[in-house]
Structures are given as C-alpha cells and as structure tokens.
Design an enzyme around this catalytic site. Structure first.
Site, PDB file in Angstrom:
ATOM      1  N   GLU A 129       0.821  -1.200   0.000  1.00 52.52           N
ATOM      2  CA  GLU A 129       0.000   0.000   0.000  1.00 52.52           C
ATOM      3  C   GLU A 129       0.861   1.257   0.000  1.00 52.52           C
ATOM      4  O   GLU A 129       0.505   2.256  -0.646  1.00 52.52           O
ATOM      5  CB  GLU A 129      -0.943  -0.002   1.207  1.00 52.52           C
ATOM      6  CG  GLU A 129      -2.023  -1.059   1.167  1.00 52.52           C
ATOM      7  CD  GLU A 129      -1.509  -2.451   1.544  1.00 52.52           C
ATOM      8  OE1 GLU A 129      -2.240  -3.421   1.320  1.00 52.52           O
ATOM      9  OE2 GLU A 129      -0.367  -2.570   2.049  1.00 52.52           O
ATOM     10  N   PRO A 152      10.890 -13.684  -1.617  1.00 50.30           N
ATOM     11  CA  PRO A 152       9.798 -13.938  -0.677  1.00 50.30           C
ATOM     12  C   PRO A 152       9.094 -12.637  -0.290  1.00 50.30           C
ATOM     13  O   PRO A 152       9.722 -11.574  -0.209  1.00 50.30           O
ATOM     14  CB  PRO A 152      10.501 -14.564   0.533  1.00 50.30           C
ATOM     15  CG  PRO A 152      11.814 -15.062   0.007  1.00 50.30           C
ATOM     16  CD  PRO A 152      12.198 -14.100  -1.074  1.00 50.30           C
ATOM     17  N   ARG A 153       7.805 -12.727  -0.019  1.00 52.87           N
ATOM     18  CA  ARG A 153       7.016 -11.547   0.323  1.00 52.87           C
ATOM     19  C   ARG A 153       7.400 -10.981   1.681  1.00 52.87           C
ATOM     20  O   ARG A 153       7.457  -9.767   1.855  1.00 52.87           O
ATOM     21  CB  ARG A 153       5.526 -11.932   0.319  1.00 52.87           C
ATOM     22  CG  ARG A 153       4.563 -10.819   0.746  1.00 52.87           C
ATOM     23  CD  ARG A 153       4.457  -9.761  -0.313  1.00 52.87           C
ATOM     24  NE  ARG A 153       3.438  -8.756   0.011  1.00 52.87           N
ATOM     25  CZ  ARG A 153       3.161  -7.718  -0.757  1.00 52.87           C
ATOM     26  NH1 ARG A 153       3.821  -7.560  -1.889  1.00 52.87           N
ATOM     27  NH2 ARG A 153       2.238  -6.861  -0.415  1.00 52.87           N
ATOM     28  N   MET A 171      14.600  -5.275   1.407  1.00 54.83           N
ATOM     29  CA  MET A 171      13.306  -4.618   1.274  1.00 54.83           C
ATOM     30  C   MET A 171      13.403  -3.434   0.318  1.00 54.83           C
ATOM     31  O   MET A 171      14.433  -2.762   0.233  1.00 54.83           O
ATOM     32  CB  MET A 171      12.812  -4.140   2.643  1.00 54.83           C
ATOM     33  CG  MET A 171      12.534  -5.270   3.642  1.00 54.83           C
ATOM     34  SD  MET A 171      11.308  -6.463   3.037  1.00 54.83           S
ATOM     35  CE  MET A 171       9.869  -5.408   2.861  1.00 54.83           C
ATOM     36  N   GLY A 172      12.325  -3.188  -0.412  1.00 56.56           N
ATOM     37  CA  GLY A 172      12.241  -2.003  -1.256  1.00 56.56           C
ATOM     38  C   GLY A 172      12.949  -2.110  -2.595  1.00 56.56           C
ATOM     39  O   GLY A 172      13.118  -1.098  -3.275  1.00 56.56           O
ATOM     40  N   GLU A 173      13.356  -3.323  -2.997  1.00 58.16           N
ATOM     41  CA  GLU A 173      14.107  -3.462  -4.241  1.00 58.16           C
ATOM     42  C   GLU A 173      13.397  -4.323  -5.280  1.00 58.16           C
ATOM     43  O   GLU A 173      14.006  -4.708  -6.280  1.00 58.16           O
ATOM     44  CB  GLU A 173      15.495  -4.049  -3.954  1.00 58.16           C
ATOM     45  CG  GLU A 173      16.413  -3.104  -3.206  1.00 58.16           C
ATOM     46  CD  GLU A 173      17.863  -3.529  -3.300  1.00 58.16           C
ATOM     47  OE1 GLU A 173      18.701  -2.672  -3.636  1.00 58.16           O
ATOM     48  OE2 GLU A 173      18.160  -4.720  -3.053  1.00 58.16           O
ATOM     49  N   ASN A 176       0.790  -7.639  -6.967  1.00 52.36           N
ATOM     50  CA  ASN A 176       0.731  -6.602  -8.001  1.00 52.36           C
ATOM     51  C   ASN A 176       1.352  -7.059  -9.323  1.00 52.36           C
ATOM     52  O   ASN A 176       2.571  -7.200  -9.438  1.00 52.36           O
ATOM     53  CB  ASN A 176       1.442  -5.356  -7.475  1.00 52.36           C
ATOM     54  CG  ASN A 176       1.261  -4.151  -8.363  1.00 52.36           C
ATOM     55  OD1 ASN A 176       0.708  -4.243  -9.448  1.00 52.36           O
ATOM     56  ND2 ASN A 176       1.732  -3.007  -7.909  1.00 52.36           N
ATOM     57  N   GLU A 229       3.504  -3.997 -11.691  1.00 52.19           N
ATOM     58  CA  GLU A 229       4.937  -3.689 -11.610  1.00 52.19           C
ATOM     59  C   GLU A 229       5.746  -4.398 -12.701  1.00 52.19           C
ATOM     60  O   GLU A 229       6.531  -3.737 -13.395  1.00 52.19           O
ATOM     61  CB  GLU A 229       5.463  -4.019 -10.207  1.00 52.19           C
ATOM     62  CG  GLU A 229       4.904  -3.078  -9.146  1.00 52.19           C
ATOM     63  CD  GLU A 229       5.291  -3.467  -7.735  1.00 52.19           C
ATOM     64  OE1 GLU A 229       5.235  -2.592  -6.849  1.00 52.19           O
ATOM     65  OE2 GLU A 229       5.633  -4.644  -7.502  1.00 52.19           O
TER      66      GLU A 229
END
Length: 423
Positions: free
Chosen positions: A61, A270-271, A313-315, A339, A342
């Site tokens: 989100e 992995p999420r 994270m964030g990549e 999603n 992307e």
C-alpha cells in the site's frame, strides 16, 4: 450498539494480538518494538501548517501511495503524517522520506486510542489506502469533522462476502466515509451494495498504473542484470512476492525448466522478510547455489550461481528490471495474488497462479491483451516459462503488458483532483 460490541471484542483480543507480535518478533525483531505507538503513545507534535494523514498498512500500500505522497509534499502547503501497521511498511516510509513526514504506527481500532491519535495529530484530512477501513477510526474522524477519503479503493467479491456478515457495522462505517475513489466499476458496485452512497463513489482506475521507472533505476537494473545474466548469456525469470507453500512449487518448476534450459537462472523474492532465511535454507537443501542480494552490491562478482535470493526490502522494482519474465506470487496459495502491474511496467511477460482476486480487474486486462498467463501447478508454470524465455512470443507478450500499463495511467491525477477539494 453494534460498534460498541465490536470495540469490546477488539479490546478482549488485544492480549492475543500482542502475543502474535511477540511471536513474529522471533524472526523480525522490529515486531517487538514501538508498541506504545500502537496505543497512540507518542509525543504530540505541534505543526505550523495543516496536516494530511495518510494511512498505508504495509509495503504494498505504501508503494501504491508513494506517487500521491510525493505530489502532496511537492505542494508544500501541508505537513504529512504517514502511518503503517507493519515494520516493513515503517522501514519503507522512513527510508523514503526520513523527517520529511511524521511517521508512527497507526493506533489499534479502539475508540480511546483513535480519539487520542487524532487529538495528537489534528489532521485536516485523512486518506486511507485500498481496503484500510476500520469502524472506530472512521467514527473518530467523523466525530472530529475530519474528511476521510478511501484512495485506490478495492473490494474483491471474497472481501465483500466477509463484510456482508457484519452488515450494520459496515453500513455505518461506509456512511461515515466522505469519499471513496475506487479502482473499477465492479468494485464500486460492491461498495454500494454494502451501503456506500452512490454520490460518494468515484471510479478512477488503479493508481498503481501510474508507477514510473526513472532513468537512475533503469541504469541500476541494467548494470545488475548484466552481472546476473553473465552478460546476457543466461535467461532470468523472477518469482516475486512468494508466500509460504509456494516456494517449493517455484523450485519444482525451476528444476523442470532446467532440464530443457540448463543455463537459466531464477530470482526468488519472498514476500515477508521473516521468511528470508527459511527460503534460503530451502534453496540450499535442494542443492542450488544460492546468492543472497543482501550479500552483494549493484555490481557483484557473482560467479556461478543458480538462484538469486531477493532478501532485501524495497528493491522489487529493481529486481523486476533484471528479469526476462515474471511469476507473481500469492497466487499459488489462496491469497489473491500480488501486483501484476509492476512487471508490466517493465515490459515483462507475466505468469500467475489461479488465485488472483486481489487484482482481478488488472489480471483480466492483462490476460485479455495476451500479457498474462495462468498456471495451476509447477508443471504448467515451467511450460509457460519455457515458451516465454525461448521464443519471440515472450517479447511480444511483454510489449502487450507494457502497453496495458501505459494505456491505463491517469488514476493518480483523478485522485489528486478529488483530494484537492478538501485542501
């Protein structure tokens, strides 16, 4: 009366909620930190300008909301309070904005806490993302005269069935919402069937289509892809945002595909970060040489490897830019999928499992354009990927995906136009 019953049940559940946070903290210690914020215990901030409060539950989100937040910051007329519920979402907010926004965890949905949070932040407008609807949060905003907007709203049929079980509570909550800017007409009809007044519903499309890939990110991705693909000698596919129960199927598909395409490589992401170590060990137990993203830079001396584990994270957008095809996770399990926009923005052909209800409208757009294929098991995934990685069909489907992403942009402008009326 029903909201009071809900509040009493929520209060009774707090010890179990805290116990779950402590349990999750075994693998992600941040879950054991900053509990006071979840009870609206933080110093009140005196802002010099009006405040906009944006609530994003977690990473997905927040990424969707980021272009909107960027635009609101660019106006330079309001202070922004950005809340999340998860440590991973919190980390992304802080990494992206630092002290440009005020960030804390959102309070639990208990009247005394939601009232206290509003008293300490004094927002002139509250913006909630997608499905973040909480009865007491909305009631506190309503009582305080704070307009509330549900942005990029979505409501799957599965979620709507769940809401129908608490009809009176949901109707009251939706009546207290000022405006819902909704992703598609089908979701809008579900909101209205639950009690949202038609004049409060605006269909805009998904703001996730408005994501952009800037020049710097393209350059980083090109450099990393050059390394991971051995200067283009190896094809690469990415399995993104995988959940527990999916990684084994991904590795089965990888093994099947290697029998036909021995030199290809997999990026596995992995999420949830608490699963990074378990997935790494799973890959190694299957005999695969596994390189961790956290152990290398943008220009790694990678040598030979089989699997590149995205354990940062964030990549994810960066790693999509390193692939030739994408599988989007949360779809081999009954999670509704993640999603698919992307990878479409990067022009990748996409494969998904059968569980797609979180992105049903987007999945249909992509499937109708020939950009998304559905696989129900590892064998079908392997077969789909073989075609995408070895024939011109893959590039054609990728171009179709990118065209769908570009044709459906514009939702962000619509959302910002609606927000303007409250500022």
């Amino acid at each position: 009366m029903i909201r009071q019953v809900y509040s009493a049940v929520f209060c009774a559940a707090v010890p179990a909620i805290l116990a779950r946070l402590w349990w999750r903290g075994r693998t992600l210690p941040a879950y054991r930190e900053r509990w006071g914020e979840r009870f609206a215990q933080f110093p009140a901030i005196k802002f010099d300008r009006p405040v906009i409060w944006v609530h994003t539950v977690s990473v997905g989100e927040f990424i969707a909301a980021k272009p909107m937040i960027d635009q609101l910051l660019a106006r330079n007329t309001h202070e922004l309070v950005v809340t999340t519920m998860t440590p991973t979402g919190s980390e992304r907010v802080q990494a992206s904005y630092g002290d440009r926004v005020f960030h804390v965890y959102a309070p639990y949905d208990i009247p005394a806490l939601t009232d206290r949070f509003l008293a300490k932040t004094s927002p002139a407008l509250a913006i909630f993302l997608e499905t973040e609807l909480w009865p007491n949060l909305l009631n506190s905003c309503f009582k305080a005269g704070v307009p509330s907007v549900l942005a990029n709203a979505r409501l799957s049929e599965k979620s709507a069935r769940g809401y129908r079980k608490t009809g009176a509570l949901v109707r009251t909550m939706l009546n207290q919402l000022t405006l819902a800017v909704i992703q598609n007409a089908a979701d809008a009809e579900r909101f209205k069937a639950l009690g949202l007044a038609p004049e409060k519903a605006v269909v805009s499309g998904s703001i996730k289509f408005d994501i952009t890939v800037d020049h710097a990110l393209r350059e980083r991705a090109a450099t990393l892809k050059q390394q991971l693909s051995a200067s283009g000698a190896c094809k690469i596919w990415i399995a993104a945002s995988t959940h527990k129960g999916e990684d084994e199927q991904i590795l089965d598909a990888f093994q099947m595909l290697r029998e036909k395409l021995p030199d290809h490589r997999l990026i596995l992401v992995p999420r949830h970060p608490e699963r990074f170590q378990d997935v790494y060990e799973l890959c190694c137990s299957r005999g695969y040489r596994t390189l961790r993203r956290s152990a290398c830079s943008d220009q790694p001396e990678v040598g030979d490897f089989d699997i590149f584990l995205g354990d940062t994270m964030g990549e994810l957008m960066l790693l999509f830019g390193c692939a030739n095809a994408a599988f989007v996770g949360g779809s081999f399990v009954a999670n509704g999928g993640h999603n698919t926009i992307e990878p479409a923005v990067w022009g990748l052909p996409i494969v998904s499992g059968p569980s797609q209800f979180n992105f049903a409208a987007v999945s249909k757009l992509l499937a109708d354009a020939g950009a998304l294929q559905t696989a129900t098991n590892a064998s079908e995934l392997s077969a789909a990927l073989f075609g995408l990685l070895t024939t011109a069909d893959g590039a054609e489907r990728g171009r179709s995906a990118q065209a769908v992403a570009q044709e459906n942009q514009g939702a962000l402008a619509c959302l910002l136009h609606k927000i303007e009326q409250f500022l």
